[in-house]
Design an enzyme around this catalytic site. Sequence first.
Site, PDB file in Angstrom:
ATOM      1  N   GLY A  45       0.846  -1.183   0.000  1.00  0.00           N
ATOM      2  CA  GLY A  45       0.000   0.000   0.000  1.00  0.00           C
ATOM      3  C   GLY A  45       0.879   1.231   0.000  1.00  0.00           C
ATOM      4  N   GLN A  50       2.903   9.959   1.317  1.00  0.00           N
ATOM      5  CA  GLN A  50       4.199   9.285   1.446  1.00  0.00           C
ATOM      6  C   GLN A  50       5.146   9.614   0.305  1.00  0.00           C
ATOM      7  OE1 GLN A  50       2.232   5.277   2.325  1.00  0.00           O
ATOM      8  NE2 GLN A  50       4.174   5.161   3.440  1.00  0.00           N
ATOM      9  N   CYS A  96       5.745   0.129   7.870  1.00  0.00           N
ATOM     10  CA  CYS A  96       5.399   1.247   6.986  1.00  0.00           C
ATOM     11  C   CYS A  96       6.634   1.639   6.179  1.00  0.00           C
ATOM     12  CB  CYS A  96       4.913   2.427   7.827  1.00  0.00           C
ATOM     13  SG  CYS A  96       4.437   3.876   6.874  1.00  0.00           S
ATOM     14  N   LEU A  97       6.448   1.891   4.902  1.00  0.00           N
ATOM     15  CA  LEU A  97       7.571   2.296   4.058  1.00  0.00           C
ATOM     16  C   LEU A  97       8.189   3.607   4.523  1.00  0.00           C
ATOM     17  CD1 LEU A  97       6.082   1.408   0.549  1.00  0.00           C
ATOM     18  CD2 LEU A  97       7.758   0.099   1.878  1.00  0.00           C
ATOM     19  N   HIS A 138      -4.708   1.233   7.256  1.00  0.00           N
ATOM     20  CA  HIS A 138      -3.363   1.791   7.408  1.00  0.00           C
ATOM     21  C   HIS A 138      -3.162   2.948   6.418  1.00  0.00           C
ATOM     22  CE1 HIS A 138       1.076   1.411   8.210  1.00  0.00           C
ATOM     23  NE2 HIS A 138       1.098   2.006   7.027  1.00  0.00           N
ATOM     24  N   GLU A 139      -3.520   2.720   5.153  1.00  0.00           N
ATOM     25  CA  GLU A 139      -3.338   3.761   4.139  1.00  0.00           C
ATOM     26  C   GLU A 139      -4.299   4.926   4.361  1.00  0.00           C
ATOM     27  OE1 GLU A 139      -0.659   3.661   2.485  1.00  0.00           O
ATOM     28  OE2 GLU A 139      -0.248   1.586   3.017  1.00  0.00           O
ATOM     29  N   HIS A 142      -2.949   7.392   6.678  1.00  0.00           N
ATOM     30  CA  HIS A 142      -1.970   8.313   6.085  1.00  0.00           C
ATOM     31  C   HIS A 142      -2.630   9.575   5.544  1.00  0.00           C
ATOM     32  CE1 HIS A 142       1.940   6.453   6.356  1.00  0.00           C
ATOM     33  NE2 HIS A 142       1.486   5.301   5.886  1.00  0.00           N
TER      34      HIS A 142
END
Length: 182
Positions: A45, A50, A96-97, A138-139, A142
């Site tokens: 995702g 991000q 998380c990235l 999660h996304e 963001h």
Amino acid sequence: MIFPIVLYGSPVLKKKAATIERGDEFLGKLVESMFETMYEAQGVGLAAPQISHSVRLFVVDTTPIEEEGIDGLKKVFINPLMIEELGEEWAFEEGCLSIPGIRANVNRKAGIRIKYYDENWGEYEDHFYGIKARVIQHEYDHIEGKLFTDYLTPLKKRLIKGRLADISKGKVDVNYRVKAPK
């Protein structure tokens, strides 16, 4: 185009993202670039903040983590609105990235009901459960300016404080392009 992924500590990650206006010409290219960036970083995702775009857009592709016999979900979510979180909470280790090298158990509801547009401005209202719901939650966080670390206990936050500080300085060992806030 593969974008650098913004690291923890960058103000764009803590800001509520703006609504996307229908007819924005950049949208198609941005969606394509987000999938490219996500795959390059081996994520499932990626939200627009991000990659330094503070707009209400995220992409998911859960295919790499789905169990045998369960289809993955590859989707674009534009201007999503979380209508309802359903079921019991369950813990799952998230990463998380934008916060590489840190993983922690996060409690989330088992299902969601969400309204959104796809990349062709088709409007949907869907239910998702299990891992698909978790990745979407999660996304979605963001674009609301929230990170998975916001769900951690004060003790856990203290334990990772030094590692978070290093990440915000760009001291990370990853195989994808990143952009540090400091």
